[in-house]
Design a protein around this motif. Structure first.
Motif, PDB file in Angstrom:
ATOM      1  N   VAL A 104       0.832  -1.200   0.000  1.00  0.00           N
ATOM      2  CA  VAL A 104       0.000   0.000   0.000  1.00  0.00           C
ATOM      3  C   VAL A 104       0.867   1.251   0.000  1.00  0.00           C
ATOM      4  O   VAL A 104       0.646   2.188  -0.789  1.00  0.00           O
ATOM      5  N   ASP A 105       1.858   1.299   0.877  1.00  0.00           N
ATOM      6  CA  ASP A 105       2.696   2.502   0.979  1.00  0.00           C
ATOM      7  C   ASP A 105       3.447   2.773  -0.315  1.00  0.00           C
ATOM      8  O   ASP A 105       3.562   3.929  -0.752  1.00  0.00           O
ATOM      9  N   GLU A 106       3.962   1.712  -0.952  1.00  0.00           N
ATOM     10  CA  GLU A 106       4.689   1.906  -2.205  1.00  0.00           C
ATOM     11  C   GLU A 106       3.762   2.416  -3.297  1.00  0.00           C
ATOM     12  O   GLU A 106       4.121   3.332  -4.065  1.00  0.00           O
ATOM     13  N   ALA A 107       2.563   1.849  -3.381  1.00  0.00           N
ATOM     14  CA  ALA A 107       1.617   2.274  -4.408  1.00  0.00           C
ATOM     15  C   ALA A 107       1.249   3.749  -4.240  1.00  0.00           C
ATOM     16  O   ALA A 107       1.224   4.521  -5.208  1.00  0.00           O
ATOM     17  N   VAL A 108       0.983   4.166  -3.006  1.00  0.00           N
ATOM     18  CA  VAL A 108       0.617   5.562  -2.753  1.00  0.00           C
ATOM     19  C   VAL A 108       1.795   6.479  -3.070  1.00  0.00           C
ATOM     20  O   VAL A 108       1.626   7.550  -3.668  1.00  0.00           O
ATOM     21  N   ALA A 109       2.997   6.046  -2.699  1.00  0.00           N
ATOM     22  CA  ALA A 109       4.180   6.863  -2.968  1.00  0.00           C
ATOM     23  C   ALA A 109       4.412   7.041  -4.468  1.00  0.00           C
ATOM     24  O   ALA A 109       4.948   8.071  -4.905  1.00  0.00           O
ATOM     25  N   LYS A 110       3.978   6.082  -5.266  1.00  0.00           N
ATOM     26  CA  LYS A 110       4.188   6.137  -6.716  1.00  0.00           C
ATOM     27  C   LYS A 110       2.981   6.706  -7.461  1.00  0.00           C
ATOM     28  O   LYS A 110       2.940   6.656  -8.688  1.00  0.00           O
ATOM     29  N   GLY A 111       1.987   7.201  -6.716  1.00  0.00           N
ATOM     30  CA  GLY A 111       0.901   7.899  -7.384  1.00  0.00           C
ATOM     31  C   GLY A 111      -0.473   7.277  -7.279  1.00  0.00           C
ATOM     32  O   GLY A 111      -1.454   7.862  -7.759  1.00  0.00           O
ATOM     33  N   ALA A 112      -0.603   6.102  -6.683  1.00  0.00           N
ATOM     34  CA  ALA A 112      -1.931   5.508  -6.520  1.00  0.00           C
ATOM     35  C   ALA A 112      -2.743   6.315  -5.505  1.00  0.00           C
ATOM     36  O   ALA A 112      -2.192   6.989  -4.624  1.00  0.00           O
ATOM     37  N   LYS A 113      -4.052   6.253  -5.614  1.00  0.00           N
ATOM     38  CA  LYS A 113      -4.938   7.008  -4.741  1.00  0.00           C
ATOM     39  C   LYS A 113      -5.653   6.065  -3.773  1.00  0.00           C
ATOM     40  O   LYS A 113      -6.175   5.032  -4.173  1.00  0.00           O
ATOM     41  N   LEU A 114      -5.648   6.428  -2.496  1.00  0.00           N
ATOM     42  CA  LEU A 114      -6.377   5.666  -1.488  1.00  0.00           C
ATOM     43  C   LEU A 114      -7.851   6.055  -1.531  1.00  0.00           C
ATOM     44  O   LEU A 114      -8.198   7.222  -1.316  1.00  0.00           O
ATOM     45  N   ILE A 115      -8.707   5.073  -1.799  1.00  0.00           N
ATOM     46  CA  ILE A 115     -10.151   5.305  -1.783  1.00  0.00           C
ATOM     47  C   ILE A 115     -10.720   4.976  -0.416  1.00  0.00           C
ATOM     48  O   ILE A 115     -11.673   5.599   0.053  1.00  0.00           O
ATOM     49  N   ALA A 116     -10.125   3.984   0.236  1.00  0.00           N
ATOM     50  CA  ALA A 116     -10.559   3.596   1.580  1.00  0.00           C
ATOM     51  C   ALA A 116      -9.407   2.890   2.264  1.00  0.00           C
ATOM     52  O   ALA A 116      -8.559   2.279   1.616  1.00  0.00           O
ATOM     53  N   GLY A 117      -9.384   2.980   3.604  1.00  0.00           N
ATOM     54  CA  GLY A 117      -8.401   2.242   4.380  1.00  0.00           C
ATOM     55  C   GLY A 117      -6.998   2.794   4.252  1.00  0.00           C
ATOM     56  O   GLY A 117      -6.765   4.000   4.208  1.00  0.00           O
ATOM     57  N   GLY A 118      -6.022   1.835   4.214  1.00  0.00           N
ATOM     58  CA  GLY A 118      -4.634   2.222   4.058  1.00  0.00           C
ATOM     59  C   GLY A 118      -3.893   2.454   5.344  1.00  0.00           C
ATOM     60  O   GLY A 118      -2.764   2.961   5.322  1.00  0.00           O
ATOM     61  N   VAL A 119      -4.472   2.071   6.482  1.00  0.00           N
ATOM     62  CA  VAL A 119      -3.787   2.272   7.759  1.00  0.00           C
ATOM     63  C   VAL A 119      -3.943   1.036   8.638  1.00  0.00           C
ATOM     64  O   VAL A 119      -4.944   0.326   8.581  1.00  0.00           O
ATOM     65  N   ALA A 120      -2.929   0.819   9.474  1.00  0.00           N
ATOM     66  CA  ALA A 120      -3.006  -0.236  10.485  1.00  0.00           C
ATOM     67  C   ALA A 120      -3.883   0.237  11.633  1.00  0.00           C
ATOM     68  O   ALA A 120      -4.099   1.441  11.821  1.00  0.00           O
ATOM     69  N   ARG A 121      -4.388  -0.721  12.435  1.00  0.00           N
ATOM     70  CA  ARG A 121      -5.254  -0.387  13.570  1.00  0.00           C
ATOM     71  C   ARG A 121      -4.742  -1.046  14.848  1.00  0.00           C
ATOM     72  O   ARG A 121      -5.364  -1.942  15.417  1.00  0.00           O
ATOM     73  N   PRO A 122      -3.595  -0.577  15.356  1.00  0.00           N
ATOM     74  CA  PRO A 122      -3.073  -1.161  16.597  1.00  0.00           C
ATOM     75  C   PRO A 122      -3.968  -0.903  17.797  1.00  0.00           C
ATOM     76  O   PRO A 122      -3.805  -1.549  18.842  1.00  0.00           O
ATOM     77  N   ASP A 123      -4.916   0.044  17.666  1.00  0.00           N
ATOM     78  CA  ASP A 123      -5.854   0.277  18.766  1.00  0.00           C
ATOM     79  C   ASP A 123      -6.772  -0.909  18.991  1.00  0.00           C
ATOM     80  O   ASP A 123      -7.297  -1.120  20.090  1.00  0.00           O
ATOM     81  N   ILE A 124      -6.953  -1.740  17.942  1.00  0.00           N
ATOM     82  CA  ILE A 124      -7.806  -2.926  18.060  1.00  0.00           C
ATOM     83  C   ILE A 124      -6.960  -4.164  18.350  1.00  0.00           C
ATOM     84  O   ILE A 124      -7.334  -5.026  19.147  1.00  0.00           O
ATOM     85  N   GLY A 125      -5.822  -4.268  17.703  1.00  0.00           N
ATOM     86  CA  GLY A 125      -4.922  -5.395  17.889  1.00  0.00           C
ATOM     87  C   GLY A 125      -3.657  -5.171  17.098  1.00  0.00           C
ATOM     88  O   GLY A 125      -3.633  -4.366  16.154  1.00  0.00           O
ATOM     89  N   PRO A 126      -2.581  -5.880  17.411  1.00  0.00           N
ATOM     90  CA  PRO A 126      -1.280  -5.595  16.799  1.00  0.00           C
ATOM     91  C   PRO A 126      -1.205  -5.872  15.307  1.00  0.00           C
ATOM     92  O   PRO A 126      -0.321  -5.344  14.633  1.00  0.00           O
ATOM     93  N   LEU A 127      -2.123  -6.659  14.769  1.00  0.00           N
ATOM     94  CA  LEU A 127      -2.028  -7.056  13.368  1.00  0.00           C
ATOM     95  C   LEU A 127      -3.250  -6.649  12.548  1.00  0.00           C
ATOM     96  O   LEU A 127      -3.462  -7.165  11.446  1.00  0.00           O
ATOM     97  N   PHE A 128      -4.028  -5.720  13.049  1.00  0.00           N
ATOM     98  CA  PHE A 128      -5.207  -5.270  12.307  1.00  0.00           C
ATOM     99  C   PHE A 128      -4.807  -4.226  11.270  1.00  0.00           C
ATOM    100  O   PHE A 128      -3.965  -3.364  11.510  1.00  0.00           O
ATOM    101  N   TYR A 129      -5.444  -4.334  10.096  1.00  0.00           N
ATOM    102  CA  TYR A 129      -5.220  -3.370   9.017  1.00  0.00           C
ATOM    103  C   TYR A 129      -6.557  -3.138   8.331  1.00  0.00           C
ATOM    104  O   TYR A 129      -7.297  -4.086   8.053  1.00  0.00           O
ATOM    105  N   GLU A 130      -6.861  -1.895   8.064  1.00  0.00           N
ATOM    106  CA  GLU A 130      -8.184  -1.593   7.510  1.00  0.00           C
ATOM    107  C   GLU A 130      -8.356  -2.132   6.088  1.00  0.00           C
ATOM    108  O   GLU A 130      -7.402  -2.149   5.305  1.00  0.00           O
ATOM    109  N   PRO A 131      -9.568  -2.550   5.740  1.00  0.00           N
ATOM    110  CA  PRO A 131      -9.849  -2.935   4.354  1.00  0.00           C
ATOM    111  C   PRO A 131      -9.552  -1.766   3.433  1.00  0.00           C
ATOM    112  O   PRO A 131     -10.015  -0.647   3.679  1.00  0.00           O
ATOM    113  N   THR A 132      -8.787  -2.025   2.394  1.00  0.00           N
ATOM    114  CA  THR A 132      -8.177  -0.946   1.613  1.00  0.00           C
ATOM    115  C   THR A 132      -8.519  -1.055   0.135  1.00  0.00           C
ATOM    116  O   THR A 132      -8.422  -2.144  -0.447  1.00  0.00           O
ATOM    117  N   ILE A 133      -8.885   0.078  -0.453  1.00  0.00           N
ATOM    118  CA  ILE A 133      -9.149   0.173  -1.893  1.00  0.00           C
ATOM    119  C   ILE A 133      -8.170   1.165  -2.490  1.00  0.00           C
ATOM    120  O   ILE A 133      -8.043   2.302  -2.016  1.00  0.00           O
TER     121      ILE A 133
END
Length: 540
Positions: free
Chosen positions: A366-395
């Motif tokens: 995700v980070d590489e795609a955004v750095a190279k010009g892709a657009k985040l429509i949804a998600g794109g972040v981890a959720r350590p507030d819920i658990g150490p390995l949670f990551y939001e559903p990403t488009i």
């Protein structure tokens, strides 16, 4: 957090729309008791000790036996000693074990759902997909195995004079290497047809999800399977995996394409058969006449079930340019409304990733795609507030070929949107990957959908759904083309692969040689005339 603490869900990040679900009161310690671990690991060959952990918190779940190469050899010896008597058991009696197992797993599903969730981090509904799949496979092979394995009679080389029977003999001891992502379905679910075909099985589950496989073994034994016929070995893949291949009479492997090649090489060196279900970069195609609301809802299921850690889930989403904006808006809205959760209860729409390696891959893509010009429509972040390995559903939108997420398997809750203008173009793009496992087509025109499906180079194609119809229809084969694997599970292929075909031919009245006073020339003329007659009679 310790095992005795409740699994908790905290408040969502400040501006993030993806909401958590409340936690259940039941804890890991309530489920994984010392008594349960002792019962499930009884008889497991292991000279060392290892441990597994829950992705929800990172806490240790259980101490487990760790198998050495010598332990693997011992497990195969025990399985081989028991296999002959099991193969001699009438097939209907073997099939009855599967039918009893079917009933038991539905009766006791609460137990196994807790273990699946604790070991994989899945949402409970996604864990139930495994229960459904295993129950369906148990019912199917419990009912159909006698017919699949029944001796078959064929027309001999000379009708009436040659009687031919095809028998199906078990291969012996099957070595099974099962992955972590579907620890019930891809362990015991794949082993069921091997058992009913008369084989023994030595299984190596992933250490982090071994309790689920061990629970299933315990339930099969309760259903009537002889304990020695089902052996489990636990340990690191590079240590235990090659030993399983070295001792097996046939190998069943599910995992990465890279490891699958190594397994295939090991099996080839021993001239034994192998089934491989490997990676995928699966495409979903939304045609311009699709029902956009249904397609958007289906895309959520197709992309984010089990947090995208499913070999047949969708990672590439091709949408006709005329409906792309409307589809993306609806898909994004549904994705942002998803609830993340770590509770041992229904209600969450998505759970956790299973390990640090998966989180690292998802984050990098995700980070590489955004750095190279892709657009985040949804998600794109981890959720350590819920658990150490949670990551939001990403488009992601605007993904292009140099980006890793475009071509590499992510195996996480990430999907890329691509627009297309005509069907020839989208078929070429969907097929333009080394993988060929699963695909999905959305259209209101059934004939059009089937015509497009036939052009896709994937082992399964689902029309107006993501993956479940093809996978769940167990009378039909399921597997991959190209780098996605070899062989098939389900249907006749899913059980016959665990057997060796044996032809028994009985010659009657006269031999296939000069006889009744014929010399060589007369015999040759007689056979030539007979062959012409058989062709004229349309014999096959």
């Amino acid at each position: 957090m310790t095992d005795s603490q409740a699994l908790l869900t905290t408040a969502p990040l400040g501006t993030n729309p993806v909401a958590p679900v409340p936690a259940a009161a039941r804890t890991a310690a309530d489920v994984v008791t010392p008594e349960l671990v002792a019962r499930l690991t009884r008889g497991v060959a292991g000279s060392g000790r290892t441990a597994n952990h829950t992705p929800f918190t990172g806490a240790r779940l259980a101490d487990l036996p760790e198998s050495t190469p010598e332990d693997v050899a011992e497990a195969f010896a025990r399985a081989r000693a028991a296999q002959g008597a099991w193969a001699a058991t009438p097939v209907k009696a073997r099939a009855a074990v599967l039918l009893r197992f079917h009933d038991l797993i539905l009766q006791r599903q609460g137990e196994i759902l807790d273990l699946i969730q604790l070991e994989t981090g899945k949402a409970r509904l996604h864990g139930h997909e495994e229960v459904q799949s295993v129950a369906v496979a148990a019912r199917h092979y419990g009912r159909k195995a006698p017919a699949y394995l029944r001796p078959k009679h064929h027309t001999g080389v000379v009708p009436t004079l040659t009687k031919v029977t095809e028998l199906r003999q078990p291969r012996g001891v099957v070595g099974q290497i099962a992955p972590w992502n579907y620890p019930l379905e891809l362990s015991v679910g794949d082993a069921l047809p091997a058992f009913v075909a008369g084989n023994a099985v030595v299984m190596k589950p992933d250490t982090e999800t071994a309790l689920t496989a061990l629970w299933a073994r315990d339930l099969l034994i309760e259903a009537g399977l002889p304990a020695e016929v089902f052996q489990v070995v636990i340990g690191e893949g590079p240590v235990v995996g090659p030993e399983v291949v070295r001792h097996a009479d046939y190998v069943s492997f599910t995992g990465s394409t890279r490891t699958g090649r190594e397994v295939a090489q090991g099996a080839a060196a021993r001239l034994i058969g192998v089934t491989l279900e490997l990676g995928g970069k699966n495409a979903m195609i939304v045609l311009k006449d699709a029902d956009i609301e249904k397609a958007a809802a289906g895309a959520v299921r197709a992309c984010f079930s089990s947090a995208g850690q499913l070999c047949i889930s969708i990672e590439r989403l091709y949408v006709h340019e005329s409906v792309a904006d409307a589809f993306v808006a609806r898909f994004a809205a549904r994705t942002k409304a998803m609830r993340l959760g770590n509770s041992l209860a229904y209600g969450a729409d998505m759970g956790s990733l299973v390990g640090e390696r998966q989180l690292e891959t998802v984050t990098r893509h995700v980070d590489e795609a955004v750095a190279k010009g892709a657009k985040l429509i949804a998600g794109g972040v981890a959720r350590p507030d819920i658990g150490p390995l949670f990551y939001e559903p990403t488009i992601l939108d605007g993904v292009e070929a140099p980006m890793a997420v475009c071509t590499e398997e992510t195996f996480g809750p990430v999907v890329s949107i691509y627009r297309f203008s005509d069907e020839d173009e989208v078929v070429e793009r969907a097929n333009g990957t080394p993988y060929g496992l699963n695909s999905s087509v959305w259209t209101t025109d059934s004939r059009r959908g089937h015509a497009l499906a036939a052009r896709l180079r994937t082992g399964t194609v689902n029309i107006n759904e993501g993956y479940a119809p093809a996978y769940g229809s167990v009378r039909a084969p399921m597997g991959g083309m190209k780098d996605s694997g070899l062989g098939r599970r389900h249907g006749s292929e899913g059980i016959l692969k665990f057997t060796e075909a044996q032809t028994v031919a009985q010659q009657r009245l006269m031999p296939l040689a000069p006889s009744f006073g014929m010399d060589d020339e007369k015999y040759a003329a007689f056979m030539s005339t007979s062959l012409k007659v058989m062709k004229a009679l349309r014999l096959r």
